[in-house]
Design an enzyme around this catalytic site. Structure first.
Site, short mmCIF file in Angstrom:
data_model
loop_
_atom_site.label_atom_id
_atom_site.label_comp_id
_atom_site.label_asym_id
_atom_site.label_seq_id
_atom_site.Cartn_x
_atom_site.Cartn_y
_atom_site.Cartn_z
N ASN A 1 0.87 -1.18 0.00
CA ASN A 1 0.00 0.00 0.00
C ASN A 1 0.91 1.23 0.00
OD1 ASN A 1 -1.80 2.03 0.49
ND2 ASN A 1 -2.37 1.35 2.56
N TRP A 2 1.06 1.83 -1.18
CA TRP A 2 2.01 2.94 -1.30
C TRP A 2 1.46 4.23 -0.70
CZ3 TRP A 2 4.04 2.52 -7.09
CH2 TRP A 2 4.72 1.31 -7.25
N LYS A 3 0.16 4.22 -0.36
CA LYS A 3 -0.47 5.44 0.18
C LYS A 3 -0.20 6.62 -0.77
CE LYS A 3 -0.28 3.28 4.64
NZ LYS A 3 -0.24 3.39 6.09
N HIS B 1 -9.60 0.93 4.24
CA HIS B 1 -8.39 1.13 5.02
C HIS B 1 -8.70 2.08 6.19
CE1 HIS B 1 -4.40 2.45 6.19
NE2 HIS B 1 -3.95 1.35 5.62
N GLU C 1 -7.17 4.50 7.38
CA GLU C 1 -6.95 5.92 7.10
C GLU C 1 -8.14 6.52 6.35
OE1 GLU C 1 -3.08 5.47 5.32
OE2 GLU C 1 -2.29 4.93 7.29
N GLU D 1 -5.58 -5.13 10.26
CA GLU D 1 -4.60 -4.07 10.50
C GLU D 1 -4.97 -3.29 11.76
OE1 GLU D 1 -2.41 -2.84 6.63
OE2 GLU D 1 -4.20 -1.63 6.83
N GLY E 1 2.15 2.19 10.77
CA GLY E 1 3.09 3.30 10.66
C GLY E 1 3.75 3.70 11.96
N SER F 1 3.12 -2.02 10.39
CA SER F 1 4.56 -2.06 10.64
C SER F 1 5.18 -3.41 10.31
CB SER F 1 4.87 -1.65 12.09
OG SER F 1 4.43 -0.31 12.32
N GLY G 1 2.74 -1.12 4.30
CA GLY G 1 2.80 0.30 3.97
C GLY G 1 4.24 0.73 3.77
N GLY G 2 4.85 1.27 4.81
CA GLY G 2 6.19 1.86 4.72
C GLY G 2 7.20 0.98 4.01
P1 PGA Z 1 2.62 0.26 7.62
O1 PGA Z 1 1.20 0.48 6.91
O2 PGA Z 1 3.20 -1.01 7.07
O3 PGA Z 1 3.42 1.48 7.21
O4 PGA Z 1 2.37 0.20 9.07
C1 PGA Z 1 0.33 -0.60 6.69
C2 PGA Z 1 -0.95 -0.14 6.07
O5 PGA Z 1 -1.43 0.96 6.41
O6 PGA Z 1 -1.52 -0.83 5.22
#
Ligand code: PGA
Length: 261
Positions: A12-14, A102, A104, A174, A180, A219, A240-241
């Protein structure tokens, strides 16, 4: 993991990267770094880069590795007055997957359980694989409500599906406090959530529940991924990251493949 299911590792590149060349370069680097892996590798770029990334990966048939493309969200409706939104019809040919619900988007874009239900059903109806995201906040966890939240969000997400079997549904657990933050969940927490998800899916469709890939997200790194995919009901990761670095992302995929062998 169990050998019966193919691992799914989705990035997930956001809202990254900021330019088109960096997006296509990252996609190609992921394709090269994951070439030959017995896993479903997915990259989910921002909507504005979907076309470029899809073309760079030859629509998921890149020579090096077969990396699928996912969108980060979509609208459930096919068309209409929805400023700034993307229709499932527009994703056809560009994306095979779509992240739905998600945390977010739930937090910043007011995406409700009802919207998630409509989007999951719409994605499947349009031949897209939804990665339906669920997970509790830190406050909910402290209050002992983790299982309650998982149950509510999952039952809503599947409420408009007639059947699970053959739907392609992917579920990502998640926990919001782990996203994050570097404060990743334990393998036991991930397994408890994944087992709960599978049990709920099995209530209506035992065979279908066994097909569903259940991912851990929050994470996830190449260093901790093995702990998750060693769990019987965790079939991969939503990253994500670490998905913004092709080698680190590939390291997570490698852990998932090894766990499934
Ligand atoms: P993260 O994000 O790996 O940076 O914690 C995961 C996600 O939001 O899908």
């Amino acid at each position: 993991m169990t050998a019966a299911r193919t691992p799914v590792v989705a990035g997930n590149w956001k809202m990254n990267p900021a330019d088109r060349a960096a997006a296509t370069a990252l996609a190609v680097a992921v394709s090269e770094a994951t070439a030959g892996m017995a896993a479903r590798i997915v990259v989910c770029p921002p909507t504005v880069w979907l076309t470029a990334v899809s073309e760079a990966l030859d629509g998921g048939r890149a020579a090096a590795g077969s990396v699928a493309v996912g969108a980060q969200t979509m609208r459930a409706e096919e068309k209409g007055a929805f400023t700034g939104e993307t229709s499932p019809l527009m994703l056809a040919g560009l994306a095979q997957y779509v992240i739905i619900g998600h945390s977010e988007r739930r937090q910043y874009d007011n995406e409700t359980d009802a919207a998630v239900a409509a989007k999951v059903a719409s994605a499947i109806a349009h031949g897209l694989i939804p990665i339906a995201c669920i997970g509790e906040s830190a406050d909910e966890r402290r209050a002992g409500l983790t299982a309650v939240v998982i149950e509510r969000q999952l039952r809503a997400a599947i409420s408009r599906l007639e059947r699970i079997a053959g739907s392609g549904l992917v579920v990502a657990y998640e926990p919001i406090w782990a996203i994050g933050t570097g404060d990743a969940a334990s393998g036991e927490d991930a397994q408890a959530a994944a087992a709960q998800v599978r049990a709920i899916l099995a209530e209506s469709d035992p065979a279908g529940a066994d097909e569903v890939a259940i991912l851990y997200g929050g994470s996830a790194t190449p260093e901790n991924a093995a702990e998750y995919v060693a769990q019987p009901d965790v079939d991969g990761a939503l990253v994500g990251g670490a998905s913004l670095d092709a080698e680190r992302f590939a390291g997570i995929a490698r852990a998932a493949v090894e766990a499934g062998e």
